[in-house]
Design an enzyme around this catalytic site. Structure first.
Site, mmCIF file in Angstrom:
data_model
loop_
_atom_site.group_PDB
_atom_site.id
_atom_site.type_symbol
_atom_site.label_atom_id
_atom_site.label_comp_id
_atom_site.label_asym_id
_atom_site.label_seq_id
_atom_site.Cartn_x
_atom_site.Cartn_y
_atom_site.Cartn_z
ATOM 1 N N VAL A 126 0.560 -1.432 -0.022
ATOM 2 C CA VAL A 126 0.057 -0.419 -0.275
ATOM 3 C C VAL A 126 0.655 1.005 0.607
ATOM 4 O O VAL A 126 0.551 2.522 0.017
ATOM 5 C CB VAL A 126 -0.662 -0.112 1.156
ATOM 6 C CG1 VAL A 126 -1.965 -0.755 1.201
ATOM 7 C CG2 VAL A 126 -0.036 -0.402 2.774
ATOM 8 N N TYR A 149 4.482 5.639 14.847
ATOM 9 C CA TYR A 149 3.227 5.192 14.395
ATOM 10 C C TYR A 149 2.087 6.175 14.627
ATOM 11 O O TYR A 149 0.990 5.938 14.434
ATOM 12 C CB TYR A 149 3.488 3.283 15.463
ATOM 13 C CG TYR A 149 2.248 2.446 15.076
ATOM 14 C CD1 TYR A 149 2.045 2.303 13.938
ATOM 15 C CD2 TYR A 149 1.594 2.539 16.847
ATOM 16 C CE1 TYR A 149 0.779 1.137 13.668
ATOM 17 C CE2 TYR A 149 0.200 1.586 16.278
ATOM 18 C CZ TYR A 149 0.204 0.661 14.912
ATOM 19 O OH TYR A 149 -1.074 0.711 14.993
ATOM 20 N N LYS A 194 -1.279 7.436 13.456
ATOM 21 C CA LYS A 194 -2.553 6.563 13.330
ATOM 22 C C LYS A 194 -3.330 7.939 13.806
ATOM 23 O O LYS A 194 -4.960 8.370 13.405
ATOM 24 C CB LYS A 194 -2.791 5.610 14.849
ATOM 25 C CG LYS A 194 -1.585 4.659 14.398
ATOM 26 C CD LYS A 194 -2.657 3.850 13.077
ATOM 27 C CE LYS A 194 -2.438 2.607 12.680
ATOM 28 N NZ LYS A 194 -2.795 1.788 11.488
#
Length: 249
Positions: free
Chosen positions: A65, A156, A160
């Protein structure tokens, strides 16, 4: 146990060959949907999951992706195969954990390009056909870390947190066309990684959770299935936390 009926629905799930992604694929297929899902490298694992799904018409695709050109190609194939799409689950994601002062720039960029930019690319590509049909639902898999942060996971957490803000913007842009966008933010969920932890390590995690246990993949998957279903037709721009109470929004 299936909490909704998704008969005659067609869904696309990124990163669907293992972990939470596999639980989502199984739950959607079990509720009567046709599911196309992607894997990154392990084709054998993806084919094993495909073979055990109930129903028919399911399909797998190899996809990174972080590769926008590959996304365009795969999504064109998905739309040709299905003819239409009812929902998309952006689940594919990676971690490259390290303390900030030791984190390589490449590890920061890779996490952002996969977890955030990849979702942008998939959403943009599918939105064209959804806007024409004036229907559809995006469910993006976030994390409790996007809300609370975590030492050693600056990349991370940023991906998010950004994902949740991105989802709100998509919800506002597409609402007039009947397209919804929401997030599901898992907390501490059982996985191959948690199975390798000692009892002492497990207790350290579960002591922080009011329900005193780790979550199961199907509990996240059921939430995703609900948001994709017509039962959630008046819900958009939201983040549903599935974390046993470890974070209260």
């Amino acid at each position: 146990m299936n909490i909704v009926d998704l008969s005659n629905k067609k869904f696309f799930v990124t990163g669907g060959s293992r972990g939470i992604g596999a639980a989502i694929v199984k739950t959607l297929a079990g509720a009567g949907a046709q599911v196309a899902f992607t894997y990154s490298t392990n084709q054998a694992k993806a084919e094993e999951l495909l073979a055990c799904l109930p129903g028919s018409g399911h399909k797998i695709f190899q996809l990174d992706v972080a590769d926008s050109m590959a996304i365009e190609k795969v999504i064109a194939e998905v739309i040709t195969y299905f003819g239409d799409i009812d929902g998309v689950v952006n689940n594919a994601g990676i971690t490259r954990d390290q303390l900030l002062l030791r984190m390589k720039s490449e590890d920061f960029r890779k996490v952002i390009s996969t977890n955030l930019t990849g979702v942008f690319s998939v959403t943009k590509a599918f939105s064209r056909t959804m806007l024409k049909s004036r229907k559809g639902s995006f469910v993006n898999i976030s994390s409790v870390i996007g809300s609370v942060g975590n030492a050693g996971q600056a990349n991370y957490a940023a991906s998010k947190g950004g994902l949740e803000a991105f989802t709100k913007s998509v919800a506002l842009e597409f609402a007039s066309r009947g397209i919804r966008a929401n997030c599901v933010a898992p907390g501490y969920i059982k996985s191959d990684m948690t199975d390798a932890l000692s009892e002492e390590q497990l207790k350290m995690f579960t002591d922080k959770i009011p329900l005193s246990r780790a979550g199961e993949g199907f509990e996240v998957a059921n939430t995703v299935a609900f948001l994709l279903s017509d039962a959630a037709s008046y819900i958009t721009g939201q983040t549903l936390h599935v974390n046993g109470g470890m974070y209260l929004n």
